[in-house]
Design a protein around this motif. Structure first.
Motif, PDB file in Angstrom:
ATOM      1  N   ALA A   4       0.849  -1.203   0.000  1.00  0.00           N
ATOM      2  CA  ALA A   4       0.000   0.000   0.000  1.00  0.00           C
ATOM      3  C   ALA A   4       0.877   1.243   0.000  1.00  0.00           C
ATOM      4  N   ALA A   5       1.961   1.239   0.769  1.00  0.00           N
ATOM      5  CA  ALA A   5       2.875   2.388   0.810  1.00  0.00           C
ATOM      6  C   ALA A   5       3.528   2.630  -0.549  1.00  0.00           C
ATOM      7  N   LEU A   6       3.768   1.567  -1.294  1.00  0.00           N
ATOM      8  CA  LEU A   6       4.348   1.693  -2.634  1.00  0.00           C
ATOM      9  C   LEU A   6       3.314   2.106  -3.679  1.00  0.00           C
ATOM     10  N   GLY A   7       2.038   2.103  -3.281  1.00  0.00           N
ATOM     11  CA  GLY A   7       0.973   2.467  -4.202  1.00  0.00           C
ATOM     12  C   GLY A   7       0.485   1.308  -5.057  1.00  0.00           C
ATOM     13  N   TRP A   8       0.908   0.105  -4.738  1.00  0.00           N
ATOM     14  CA  TRP A   8       0.497  -1.063  -5.522  1.00  0.00           C
ATOM     15  C   TRP A   8      -0.879  -1.572  -5.113  1.00  0.00           C
ATOM     16  N   LEU A   9      -1.280  -1.275  -3.893  1.00  0.00           N
ATOM     17  CA  LEU A   9      -2.622  -1.587  -3.413  1.00  0.00           C
ATOM     18  C   LEU A   9      -3.296  -0.273  -3.042  1.00  0.00           C
ATOM     19  N   ARG A  10      -4.483  -0.083  -3.540  1.00  0.00           N
ATOM     20  CA  ARG A  10      -5.194   1.170  -3.275  1.00  0.00           C
ATOM     21  C   ARG A  10      -6.592   0.876  -2.764  1.00  0.00           C
ATOM     22  N   ASN A  11      -7.135   1.858  -2.085  1.00  0.00           N
ATOM     23  CA  ASN A  11      -8.515   1.824  -1.600  1.00  0.00           C
ATOM     24  C   ASN A  11      -8.801   0.671  -0.635  1.00  0.00           C
ATOM     25  N   LEU A  12      -7.780   0.264   0.096  1.00  0.00           N
ATOM     26  CA  LEU A  12      -8.008  -0.759   1.115  1.00  0.00           C
ATOM     27  C   LEU A  12      -8.707  -0.131   2.314  1.00  0.00           C
ATOM     28  N   PRO A  13      -9.566  -0.879   2.977  1.00  0.00           N
ATOM     29  CA  PRO A  13     -10.154  -0.376   4.216  1.00  0.00           C
ATOM     30  C   PRO A  13      -9.043  -0.067   5.224  1.00  0.00           C
ATOM     31  N   ARG A  14      -9.190   1.015   5.945  1.00  0.00           N
ATOM     32  CA  ARG A  14      -8.148   1.437   6.909  1.00  0.00           C
ATOM     33  C   ARG A  14      -7.848   0.346   7.939  1.00  0.00           C
ATOM     34  N   ARG A  15      -8.869  -0.404   8.333  1.00  0.00           N
ATOM     35  CA  ARG A  15      -8.638  -1.453   9.332  1.00  0.00           C
ATOM     36  C   ARG A  15      -7.644  -2.501   8.822  1.00  0.00           C
ATOM     37  N   LEU A  16      -7.640  -2.762   7.500  1.00  0.00           N
ATOM     38  CA  LEU A  16      -6.677  -3.718   6.951  1.00  0.00           C
ATOM     39  C   LEU A  16      -5.268  -3.147   6.931  1.00  0.00           C
ATOM     40  N   LEU A  17      -5.166  -1.831   6.799  1.00  0.00           N
ATOM     41  CA  LEU A  17      -3.848  -1.212   6.848  1.00  0.00           C
ATOM     42  C   LEU A  17      -3.311  -1.191   8.280  1.00  0.00           C
ATOM     43  N   ARG A  18      -4.210  -0.964   9.247  1.00  0.00           N
ATOM     44  CA  ARG A  18      -3.800  -0.947  10.655  1.00  0.00           C
ATOM     45  C   ARG A  18      -3.454  -2.346  11.153  1.00  0.00           C
ATOM     46  N   GLN A  19      -4.250  -3.296  10.758  1.00  0.00           N
ATOM     47  CA  GLN A  19      -4.051  -4.667  11.220  1.00  0.00           C
ATOM     48  C   GLN A  19      -4.262  -5.629  10.050  1.00  0.00           C
ATOM     49  N   PRO A  20      -3.204  -5.883   9.276  1.00  0.00           N
ATOM     50  CA  PRO A  20      -3.328  -6.776   8.120  1.00  0.00           C
ATOM     51  C   PRO A  20      -3.759  -8.179   8.542  1.00  0.00           C
ATOM     52  N   PRO A  21      -4.492  -8.873   7.673  1.00  0.00           N
ATOM     53  CA  PRO A  21      -4.898 -10.241   7.992  1.00  0.00           C
ATOM     54  C   PRO A  21      -3.673 -11.134   8.153  1.00  0.00           C
ATOM     55  N   ARG A  22      -3.814 -12.097   9.015  1.00  0.00           N
ATOM     56  CA  ARG A  22      -2.697 -13.001   9.292  1.00  0.00           C
ATOM     57  C   ARG A  22      -3.254 -14.393   9.520  1.00  0.00           C
ATOM     58  N   ILE A  23      -2.594 -15.357   8.985  1.00  0.00           N
ATOM     59  CA  ILE A  23      -2.984 -16.745   9.227  1.00  0.00           C
ATOM     60  C   ILE A  23      -2.633 -17.078  10.672  1.00  0.00           C
ATOM     61  N   GLU A  24      -3.604 -17.597  11.389  1.00  0.00           N
ATOM     62  CA  GLU A  24      -3.388 -17.986  12.781  1.00  0.00           C
ATOM     63  C   GLU A  24      -2.769 -19.378  12.794  1.00  0.00           C
ATOM     64  N   ALA A  25      -1.638 -19.485  13.444  1.00  0.00           N
ATOM     65  CA  ALA A  25      -0.967 -20.783  13.524  1.00  0.00           C
ATOM     66  C   ALA A  25      -0.123 -20.838  14.784  1.00  0.00           C
ATOM     67  N   ALA A  26       0.111 -22.042  15.246  1.00  0.00           N
ATOM     68  CA  ALA A  26       0.856 -22.255  16.485  1.00  0.00           C
ATOM     69  C   ALA A  26       2.345 -21.968  16.335  1.00  0.00           C
ATOM     70  N   THR A  27       2.878 -22.135  15.131  1.00  0.00           N
ATOM     71  CA  THR A  27       4.319 -21.956  14.911  1.00  0.00           C
ATOM     72  C   THR A  27       4.548 -21.187  13.610  1.00  0.00           C
ATOM     73  N   PRO A  28       5.711 -20.575  13.457  1.00  0.00           N
ATOM     74  CA  PRO A  28       6.029 -19.924  12.181  1.00  0.00           C
ATOM     75  C   PRO A  28       6.022 -20.910  11.001  1.00  0.00           C
ATOM     76  N   THR A  29       6.446 -22.141  11.247  1.00  0.00           N
ATOM     77  CA  THR A  29       6.430 -23.146  10.179  1.00  0.00           C
ATOM     78  C   THR A  29       5.000 -23.442   9.752  1.00  0.00           C
ATOM     79  N   ALA A  30       4.111 -23.578  10.716  1.00  0.00           N
ATOM     80  CA  ALA A  30       2.699 -23.834  10.398  1.00  0.00           C
ATOM     81  C   ALA A  30       2.117 -22.661   9.613  1.00  0.00           C
ATOM     82  N   ARG A  31       2.438 -21.431  10.013  1.00  0.00           N
ATOM     83  CA  ARG A  31       1.937 -20.247   9.301  1.00  0.00           C
ATOM     84  C   ARG A  31       2.442 -20.248   7.857  1.00  0.00           C
ATOM     85  N   ALA A  32       3.716 -20.548   7.656  1.00  0.00           N
ATOM     86  CA  ALA A  32       4.284 -20.576   6.301  1.00  0.00           C
ATOM     87  C   ALA A  32       3.642 -21.680   5.471  1.00  0.00           C
TER      88      ALA A  32
END
Length: 139
Positions: A4-32
């Motif tokens: 978004a800062a680079l201008g590649w994503l526009r018109n995103l809801p502010r809440r997504l900029l404040r707190q981007p979605p993240r996959i919930e997982a127990a470990t970094p390996t699980a998230r990846a």
């Protein structure tokens, strides 16, 4: 978000900029691993697509991150465990998870996943999936 800062994503809801979605997982390996599966497999393997009858949920939902991650793990653990050779450790690799890893790693165009647009196996992706299965999914 950097995009978004680079201008590649526009018109995103502010809440997504404040707190981007993240996959919930127990470990970094699980998230990846779940991120890899979502990006490469989730468009077909989800609860409502053409392959919903396979009961294999690999898509993650922004609206339900905990439920999505749980659904992915449960769909891979749902089947019986793969047979272990005698003398093997008591932990068994779930059969569905083992099959998933084999199909992602395959160079055979008739068995590999994803089936289209892939001619080179993603070795880093395969390594993440195999590590996740070995570290987080073995029972």
């Amino acid at each position: 978000s950097k995009l978004a800062a680079l201008g590649w994503l526009r018109n995103l809801p502010r809440r997504l900029l404040r707190q981007p979605p993240r996959i919930e997982a127990a470990t970094p390996t699980a998230r990846a691993a779940m991120g890899y599966l979502h990006a490469n497999c989730g468009h077909c393997h989800n609860g409502s697509g053409a392959l919903a009858g396979l009961d294999l949920t690999l898509a993650q939902q922004v609206s339900n991150p905990n439920g999505s991650a749980t659904a992915t793990v449960e769909s891979l653990l749902r089947s019986a465990s793969a047979e272990q050779p005698s003398g093997a450790t008591p932990k068994a690799i779930p059969a569905r998870a083992a099959l998933l890893a084999r199909r992602i790693a395959s160079s055979n165009p008739y068995t590999r996943m994803p089936p289209l647009g892939v001619t080179i196996t993603d070795r880093e992706g395969v390594a993440v999936i195999e590590r996740w299965i070995r570290e987080d999914l073995q029972r």
